[in-house]
Design a protein around this motif. Structure first.
Motif, PDB file in Angstrom:
ATOM      1  N   LEU A   1     -20.208 -18.137 -17.808  1.00 45.31           N
ATOM      2  CA  LEU A   1     -20.549 -18.127 -16.385  1.00 45.31           C
ATOM      3  C   LEU A   1     -19.348 -18.438 -15.497  1.00 45.31           C
ATOM      4  CD1 LEU A   1     -24.004 -19.947 -16.483  1.00 45.31           C
ATOM      5  CD2 LEU A   1     -23.588 -17.541 -15.940  1.00 45.31           C
ATOM      6  N   GLY A   2     -18.224 -18.812 -16.119  1.00 43.39           N
ATOM      7  CA  GLY A   2     -17.007 -19.023 -15.336  1.00 43.39           C
ATOM      8  C   GLY A   2     -16.565 -20.462 -15.195  1.00 43.39           C
ATOM      9  N   TYR A   3     -17.211 -21.407 -15.890  1.00 43.43           N
ATOM     10  CA  TYR A   3     -16.851 -22.819 -15.764  1.00 43.43           C
ATOM     11  C   TYR A   3     -15.599 -23.196 -16.550  1.00 43.43           C
ATOM     12  CZ  TYR A   3     -21.472 -23.959 -13.776  1.00 43.43           C
ATOM     13  OH  TYR A   3     -22.585 -24.065 -12.978  1.00 43.43           O
ATOM     14  N   ASN A   4     -15.106 -22.328 -17.410  1.00 44.42           N
ATOM     15  CA  ASN A   4     -14.046 -22.682 -18.357  1.00 44.42           C
ATOM     16  C   ASN A   4     -14.457 -23.955 -19.106  1.00 44.42           C
ATOM     17  OD1 ASN A   4     -11.532 -22.163 -19.616  1.00 44.42           O
ATOM     18  ND2 ASN A   4     -10.543 -23.755 -18.404  1.00 44.42           N
ATOM     19  N   ALA A   5     -15.646 -23.909 -19.695  1.00 40.91           N
ATOM     20  CA  ALA A   5     -16.234 -25.071 -20.363  1.00 40.91           C
ATOM     21  C   ALA A   5     -15.888 -25.072 -21.849  1.00 40.91           C
ATOM     22  CB  ALA A   5     -17.752 -25.062 -20.180  1.00 40.91           C
ATOM     23  N   ARG A   6     -15.891 -26.262 -22.426  1.00 38.36           N
ATOM     24  CA  ARG A   6     -15.580 -26.407 -23.841  1.00 38.36           C
ATOM     25  C   ARG A   6     -16.244 -27.678 -24.368  1.00 38.36           C
ATOM     26  NH1 ARG A   6     -11.573 -27.057 -20.424  1.00 38.36           N
ATOM     27  NH2 ARG A   6     -10.667 -29.138 -20.124  1.00 38.36           N
ATOM     28  N   ASN A   7     -16.502 -27.681 -25.663  1.00 38.11           N
ATOM     29  CA  ASN A   7     -16.973 -28.895 -26.327  1.00 38.11           C
ATOM     30  C   ASN A   7     -15.806 -29.851 -26.509  1.00 38.11           C
ATOM     31  OD1 ASN A   7     -18.910 -26.617 -28.004  1.00 38.11           O
ATOM     32  ND2 ASN A   7     -19.895 -28.382 -27.077  1.00 38.11           N
ATOM     33  N   ALA A   8     -16.073 -31.128 -26.378  1.00 42.99           N
ATOM     34  CA  ALA A   8     -15.059 -32.154 -26.618  1.00 42.99           C
ATOM     35  C   ALA A   8     -15.744 -33.341 -27.287  1.00 42.99           C
ATOM     36  CB  ALA A   8     -14.386 -32.575 -25.315  1.00 42.99           C
ATOM     37  N   THR A   9     -14.932 -34.244 -27.818  1.00 43.51           N
ATOM     38  CA  THR A   9     -15.461 -35.418 -28.499  1.00 43.51           C
ATOM     39  C   THR A   9     -14.800 -36.669 -27.945  1.00 43.51           C
ATOM     40  OG1 THR A   9     -15.767 -34.113 -30.526  1.00 43.51           O
ATOM     41  CG2 THR A   9     -15.848 -36.505 -30.738  1.00 43.51           C
ATOM     42  N   LEU A  10     -15.605 -37.650 -27.559  1.00 46.84           N
ATOM     43  CA  LEU A  10     -15.082 -38.923 -27.073  1.00 46.84           C
ATOM     44  C   LEU A  10     -14.547 -39.738 -28.253  1.00 46.84           C
ATOM     45  CD1 LEU A  10     -17.814 -39.900 -24.447  1.00 46.84           C
ATOM     46  CD2 LEU A  10     -15.637 -38.738 -24.071  1.00 46.84           C
TER      47      LEU A  10
ATOM     48  N   VAL B   1     -26.048 -28.240 -27.389  1.00 42.10           N
ATOM     49  CA  VAL B   1     -24.873 -28.578 -26.576  1.00 42.10           C
ATOM     50  C   VAL B   1     -23.740 -27.583 -26.836  1.00 42.10           C
ATOM     51  CG1 VAL B   1     -23.062 -30.311 -26.196  1.00 42.10           C
ATOM     52  CG2 VAL B   1     -25.457 -31.020 -26.386  1.00 42.10           C
ATOM     53  N   GLN B   2     -23.525 -27.217 -28.090  1.00 44.33           N
ATOM     54  CA  GLN B   2     -22.475 -26.245 -28.415  1.00 44.33           C
ATOM     55  C   GLN B   2     -22.750 -24.899 -27.761  1.00 44.33           C
ATOM     56  OE1 GLN B   2     -22.408 -26.291 -32.721  1.00 44.33           O
ATOM     57  NE2 GLN B   2     -20.911 -27.949 -32.801  1.00 44.33           N
ATOM     58  N   LYS B   3     -24.000 -24.448 -27.830  1.00 42.39           N
ATOM     59  CA  LYS B   3     -24.333 -23.157 -27.210  1.00 42.39           C
ATOM     60  C   LYS B   3     -24.244 -23.249 -25.694  1.00 42.39           C
ATOM     61  CE  LYS B   3     -25.261 -19.919 -28.841  1.00 42.39           C
ATOM     62  NZ  LYS B   3     -24.431 -18.717 -29.123  1.00 42.39           N
ATOM     63  N   LEU B   4     -24.640 -24.376 -25.121  1.00 47.07           N
ATOM     64  CA  LEU B   4     -24.542 -24.534 -23.674  1.00 47.07           C
ATOM     65  C   LEU B   4     -23.094 -24.414 -23.208  1.00 47.07           C
ATOM     66  CD1 LEU B   4     -25.721 -25.231 -20.901  1.00 47.07           C
ATOM     67  CD2 LEU B   4     -25.510 -27.652 -21.509  1.00 47.07           C
ATOM     68  N   ALA B   5     -22.163 -24.995 -23.954  1.00 38.12           N
ATOM     69  CA  ALA B   5     -20.746 -24.878 -23.588  1.00 38.12           C
ATOM     70  C   ALA B   5     -20.321 -23.412 -23.565  1.00 38.12           C
ATOM     71  CB  ALA B   5     -19.874 -25.664 -24.557  1.00 38.12           C
ATOM     72  N   GLU B   6     -20.788 -22.634 -24.547  1.00 42.50           N
ATOM     73  CA  GLU B   6     -20.469 -21.202 -24.581  1.00 42.50           C
ATOM     74  C   GLU B   6     -21.053 -20.487 -23.372  1.00 42.50           C
ATOM     75  OE1 GLU B   6     -21.747 -19.458 -28.217  1.00 42.50           O
ATOM     76  OE2 GLU B   6     -20.837 -20.999 -29.483  1.00 42.50           O
TER      77      GLU B   6
END
Length: 213
Positions: free
Chosen positions: A142-151, A132-137
């Motif tokens: 790819l341009g999603y401005n993605a980041r890991n977060a925690t609920l 999951v951490q690598k997928l966020a990277e």
């Protein structure tokens, strides 16, 4: 368009992209670590270019209400979306070959194929957390401005506020199954989307659940 701007203006736009309800001059000044006057100069320039606009005002605890600034649609579209153009070609091809009834299955398969190619570059990934951490990277690249977060309960999720398929998804949410196929295959999980920008959300939020045997 963003690539032609100065570093401060790029940072300002990125801050607003991550705060869809808007930010005040004081908040932007703190986030950029520059003076309020400098922020106002950048805001004036970006507003003249049509990239930002004055949003709502917010009470400030007894003082003058704070003016918030938000990205315009043009401002949202100024960020790079590195493969949305390719997706449009893919979707058109699938529609011609398979018809609308098979669109979901085909898009999911395309996303899965992309994920397998990318995952082959990271054979060291073993745990769900690592994937999951690598997928966020990868999604961020790819341009999603993605980041890991925690609920609040400690669950790890991915949040993204620059969907590369946004304009397509607004017209047809089926395109989101390409993303789902990519994420599920990359992480070996079942993905649930709990917020969607194309459906009026502030961002896209994805949960990663164990696959049922």
């Amino acid at each position: 368009m963003v690539n032609k701007m100065g570093a401060r203006q790029k940072q300002l736009l990125k801050l607003l992209r991550g705060n869809r309800t808007g930010m005040s001059v004081d908040e932007l000044s703190k986030g950029l670590e520059i003076t309020r006057n400098a922020v106002r100069q950048h805001l004036a320039s970006l507003e003249a270019a049509g990239l930002i606009a004055a949003g709502v005002t917010r009470p400030s605890g007894g003082g003058r209400p704070q003016q918030l600034y938000v990205l315009t649609e043009l401002g949202q579209e100024s960020f790079p979306r590195q493969y949305s153009w390719l997706a449009q070609l893919v979707v058109a091809s699938v529609q011609r070959e398979e018809g609308a009834e098979n669109m979901r299955k085909r898009l999911n398969g395309i996303g899965a194929g992309i994920a397998r190619q990318i995952r082959s570059q990271y054979p060291e990934l073993t745990t769900q957390q690592e994937k999951v951490q690598k997928l966020a990277e990868v999604m961020d690249q790819l341009g999603y401005n993605a980041r890991n977060a925690t609920l609040p309960g400690g669950e790890a999720v991915i949040e993204a506020d620059n969907c590369v398929f946004h304009q397509m998804a607004v017209k047809d949410l089926e395109i989101c199954h390409l993303d789902k196929g990519l994420m599920e295959t990359f992480t070996d999980t079942k993905v649930e989307q709990h917020e969607c920008m194309a459906s009026g959300g502030d961002l896209c939020r994805f949960r990663f659940l164990p696959k049922k045997e």
